[in-house]
Design a protein around this motif. Sequence first.
Motif, PDB file in Angstrom:
ATOM      1  N   PRO A   1       0.857  -1.207   0.000  1.00 41.56           N
ATOM      2  CA  PRO A   1       0.000   0.000   0.000  1.00 41.56           C
ATOM      3  C   PRO A   1       0.884   1.244   0.000  1.00 41.56           C
ATOM      4  CG  PRO A   1      -0.582  -1.494   1.792  1.00 41.56           C
ATOM      5  CD  PRO A   1       0.707  -2.001   1.228  1.00 41.56           C
ATOM      6  N   MET A   2       0.371   2.287  -0.464  1.00 42.10           N
ATOM      7  CA  MET A   2       1.168   3.494  -0.636  1.00 42.10           C
ATOM      8  C   MET A   2       1.749   4.073   0.645  1.00 42.10           C
ATOM      9  SD  MET A   2      -0.279   5.675  -3.754  1.00 42.10           S
ATOM     10  CE  MET A   2       0.508   7.152  -3.258  1.00 42.10           C
TER      11      MET A   2
ATOM     12  N   ASN B 155      -1.286  -0.947  -4.198  1.00 40.68           N
ATOM     13  CA  ASN B 155      -0.812   0.395  -4.485  1.00 40.68           C
ATOM     14  C   ASN B 155      -1.885   1.129  -5.287  1.00 40.68           C
ATOM     15  OD1 ASN B 155       0.410   2.666  -5.600  1.00 40.68           O
ATOM     16  ND2 ASN B 155       2.405   1.751  -5.252  1.00 40.68           N
ATOM     17  N   GLN B 156      -2.342   2.219  -4.682  1.00 37.75           N
ATOM     18  CA  GLN B 156      -3.467   2.913  -5.282  1.00 37.75           C
ATOM     19  C   GLN B 156      -3.136   3.491  -6.651  1.00 37.75           C
ATOM     20  OE1 GLN B 156      -2.646   3.038  -2.142  1.00 37.75           O
ATOM     21  NE2 GLN B 156      -4.493   2.922  -0.874  1.00 37.75           N
ATOM     22  N   LEU B 157      -1.922   3.990  -6.798  1.00 40.64           N
ATOM     23  CA  LEU B 157      -1.554   4.604  -8.070  1.00 40.64           C
ATOM     24  C   LEU B 157      -1.601   3.586  -9.200  1.00 40.64           C
ATOM     25  CD1 LEU B 157       1.367   7.076  -7.329  1.00 40.64           C
ATOM     26  CD2 LEU B 157      -0.832   7.580  -8.392  1.00 40.64           C
TER      27      LEU B 157
ATOM     28  N   SER C 196      -3.009   8.724  -0.654  1.00 42.48           N
ATOM     29  CA  SER C 196      -3.488   7.389  -1.002  1.00 42.48           C
ATOM     30  C   SER C 196      -4.938   7.202  -0.559  1.00 42.48           C
ATOM     31  CB  SER C 196      -2.590   6.324  -0.384  1.00 42.48           C
ATOM     32  OG  SER C 196      -2.729   6.364   1.019  1.00 42.48           O
TER      33      SER C 196
ATOM     34  N   TYR D 143       0.066   9.117   2.956  1.00 40.91           N
ATOM     35  CA  TYR D 143      -1.118   8.400   3.414  1.00 40.91           C
ATOM     36  C   TYR D 143      -2.389   9.127   2.980  1.00 40.91           C
ATOM     37  CZ  TYR D 143      -4.767   6.657   6.378  1.00 40.91           C
ATOM     38  OH  TYR D 143      -5.958   6.173   6.806  1.00 40.91           O
TER      39      TYR D 143
ATOM     40  N   LEU E  28      -6.956   8.854  -2.994  1.00 44.72           N
ATOM     41  CA  LEU E  28      -6.996   8.025  -4.201  1.00 44.72           C
ATOM     42  C   LEU E  28      -7.949   6.844  -4.013  1.00 44.72           C
ATOM     43  CD1 LEU E  28      -3.331   7.920  -5.466  1.00 44.72           C
ATOM     44  CD2 LEU E  28      -5.317   8.780  -6.676  1.00 44.72           C
ATOM     45  N   ASN E  29      -7.878   6.264  -2.799  1.00 43.53           N
ATOM     46  CA  ASN E  29      -8.805   5.175  -2.483  1.00 43.53           C
ATOM     47  C   ASN E  29     -10.229   5.591  -2.710  1.00 43.53           C
ATOM     48  OD1 ASN E  29      -7.507   2.883  -1.934  1.00 43.53           O
ATOM     49  ND2 ASN E  29      -7.168   3.314   0.244  1.00 43.53           N
TER      50      ASN E  29
END
Lengths: 886, 204
Positions: free
Chosen positions: A20-21, A351-353, A321, A318, A324-325
């Motif tokens: 995760p980011m 990873n959200q990206l 991300s 955080y 982004l989530n």
Amino acid sequence: MTLPRFSIKVTLFHLLRRLPMPVIGILIGLIAGLAVWIVLDQVQSKAIERIFGRELSMRLDLRARESLIRFDQYMTNYAATTRLLANHRRLAQYLEPLFWFPGEIVDPVVYAGFRPFWLPDVFGRNALLAPSHVLLVDSRGLVREVYQAGDARLPEELTGNLNQWLGGLDEVRSVLARFDDQPYLVVSDRVEDASGYTMGSLVVLVAVDAAFLAASEGSFSADRSAVALIDADEQRILASNEPQQLIPGTLLSEWSDEYLVTSQSLPAYEGSNWNMLFATFIPQRIVTKMSDKVIDFERNQRLIAALVFIAVFSLVIYLVSARLNKVLKRMTRFSQRALGIEQPGFRGGGNQLVLLEEWMQHFTSLVLRAREEMRRKHEHEMRETEALKAAIMEASLDAIVTLNRAGAVIDYNPTAERMLGFDRQAIIGLDFVGTFVAPNDRAHFIGLLRESSRRGPLGERPHARTELRAVRDDAQLFPIEVSIVPIALEEEPVYTLYIHDITKRKEAEREIKGLARFASESPSPILRVNGAARIVYANAASQPLIRAWETEPGGPLPTRWCEQVRAVLEDGETLEHEDDLGSTIYALLFVPIQELGYVNIYARDITAVRRAEQESRQHQAELVHVCRLSTMGEVATGMAHELNQPLAAIVNYANGASRRLKSGQGDSAALVDAMAHISGQAQRAGEIIKRLRALVGKQQPIRSAVDLNLLVREVCSFVEFETAKLELQIEQQLAEEAIPVDVDLVQIEQVLLNLVRNALDALEERSPGERVLLISTRRVEDRALVRVRDNGPGIPPERMSLLFDPFFTTKETGMGMGLPISLTILEDHDGTIRAESEPGLGTVFQVELPVATEALDERARAGTPGLTDARPLMLIEQPRAGGTHG
Amino acid sequence: MNQELTVFVVDDDQAMRGSLHWLIESVGMRVETFDSAHTFLDAYDTGRAGCLLLDVRMPGMSGLELQEYLGRRAIRIPVIIITGHGDVAMAVKAMKAGAVDFIEKPFDDEQLLNSLRKALEYDEQQRALQTRKAEIAARLAELTPREHEVMAMVTDGKSNKEIAAALSVSAKTVEVHRARVMDKTRADSLAELVRMAMIASTPP
């Protein structure tokens, strides 16, 4: 998604995708922080050491200098205190009786352990160490008295050559001397007795030992630095303020490992017997400790900074991300709901990206698919719309023509075909304006066309609609109504024209207009008002009326007519009223049109008619009045003249006779003749009076039964002119029932008129507001009563008896015949007249007449016993006819 | 009072005529009555002295008209007007036309008689003055032109020498002329001569 095997790059990517980011963020932060810290620690520590070393030497130097200055200051204090002591009052007093002979050899007086009278404790008071010895020395340098504080003996070296240490005449002298390897401070000053005689010198001796040095430095050496006096030649410590650590006698070099030593030369003390330095010792370990402390502190700071940096960096990652989530979730929901596509399928975290990127690809493909689908759908709809439009075009009652930007016809419906008389093939591509719009209207139409595509400030289109004339193919003109709707197509703007043939409507309008002109052409004012009494239409002839009403078309009616309008509208009944506007009088006919809520007002100028009526009424009243006045005047003048003649003649005869008799010349025959003349003339006068009575009384009255109330009313109307002038309203209190009287109505009117006129004359003396004239009628059994009451000045009692005598008058223009004639008339009618008066309050005249036995005449009942017939004038015309003048 | 003085009464009313005649006669004045203006004008000889008592209101020629007529004819007989009660306007007109007085009917006899006396006296004086004027005029008519000149200068108060210088004659000659003037005019003194010159020069 498939995993390619045996590829580091792919494996790394796979790993990256799994993390995760925030975790990646923290990792990067840690690595970066560590690297930075390592580099900085090396560089910075060295830099700090360098800076610190420089700073330290500077501070040491400063510190040493401060110590020296303190030491020097301390010694200066001794000098000042010694001077104080030398010039002290007690010393002067002590020395006063003494005299030291020069040359005599004496042993000095020694005060061991106690202070003599001449030595007050000034050193203690000045926070100085007590001196070891204080000496009084005579002018030749011999010690005369010695104060010894402790056990230490006075150094021999000092006493041996004392003059070497003594100062000049005027100044105190301080010297650092060394006796027996011990440094001393020797301060001397001149001593005088009370009378100013110079006795010698005062010498103060202080040992420069550890205590002295400690006292000189005060509490300053808190940092465990130390000071010492050093023999410059031997490089040896003579005295230090910390003798346990810096042992006197040791060499300076022994201490260079342990201390940082700064030695300075002392200020020159004249006449010193050795070479001394002043040294400052600062322990090495203090310096090292301080430098280490600073470096540690700096390191801590750096560590905290690195931690904060990592924390902030991680937090930002955080947050990004998390955001982004959220976006991903939202996009998922959006794609599910709006586009109806299945979830892109990323389970759990990651990873959200990377997820976002994958999702984008997925989404793009979906959108492309959806667009394709929509395009197909749209095409289908377009075909349907096209069919619908064609149907509308086909069915429309209005002609619909579409023009391109240049004004050429690109499309039109069958109605247009019929209306304009062209067939489809011929019309397409034709210039619409040039072909179908009448030449006169072309410019207007083109302007409108241009205007229609211009947007207003809010983006709205102007309502492009107009009426103009069109040309059919047979060159015939006909009126149309055109509405232009611009359509901004991408390639080219086009205009759709909706054309309505309004030939029939125009005809109807012309018809209506023709009818409407009835009202506008009318020479009389015609108005229309709505339910709120506002003028909605007014023809040209109504201008003066509207001006007089102080309103305008669209404005309200005067309030007095608003109520009428409402009433007429409610009842639906026509009403007629008159409106007197001062200069003009209008007859107004209110005709309601209930279904429309309007009221038509037809006005007629009846000013001329009313004026004529009014004038004729006024003329009549004036004529009657003038006739009456002028005839009265003439009768009076004529009668006066006529009576004058016989009276003058009588007077002349009588006077002539009496003169003759006085002078005795008259013969009796002539006198008798004169007397006869006198009686003849007297008779002539009598005749005249008789004729006058006959004039009034002799006329055979015409009797008729009339209502007394009617007579009163009529009389009141005769005098309206006068009452108006006097600003007075006659109050009538008439009997409710008719009172029939059998009278010559002209004569009785004459009587009543006379009474009313008298009352009016009397009231002239009152001020306008106070004037009251009351006429009342009443029936008492068979008698009819009329009372005329005024609140004039009244009649004085002495005149009451003369009231009904002929020629009695109080008026300048009157002849005093009114009441006598009235009396005669009433007597003729079996009536009476009575007067009551109270001076200052008013007068009442009461006329009494017998009530008629028969019923009222029809004529009288009809109510016009009228002044218009000639009879009232007869009474006054008669004397003119019968009278002789001159 | 001169016997020749007569009161002429003009009134249309018989009783008034009679009674006025009776009253005026009672104080010894001569009275003549006429019932209208015309009868008076017919009978009246302008040389007769007296006064005229006129009723204003008369049929035919009224009192005022008669007064005006006489005025036009330069007949200077004094006029007294009798007016009725309140005929003030007429009285004012009459006075303006030269009446010596007006009397309102019915009148006080004393007032009337006083008025008459004054009027007669006035007429007498006027007539005497006219007579004297005529006499003087007659005497002056006898003077030669040169004597006229001399007289004019004398009455102007000029001395003989001044007159002689003005007329370019000798003082002696002036003396002679002057004596002749005095002689012809029958003036007793210079003062009388001056008075005569004044009377002669007054307008009629």
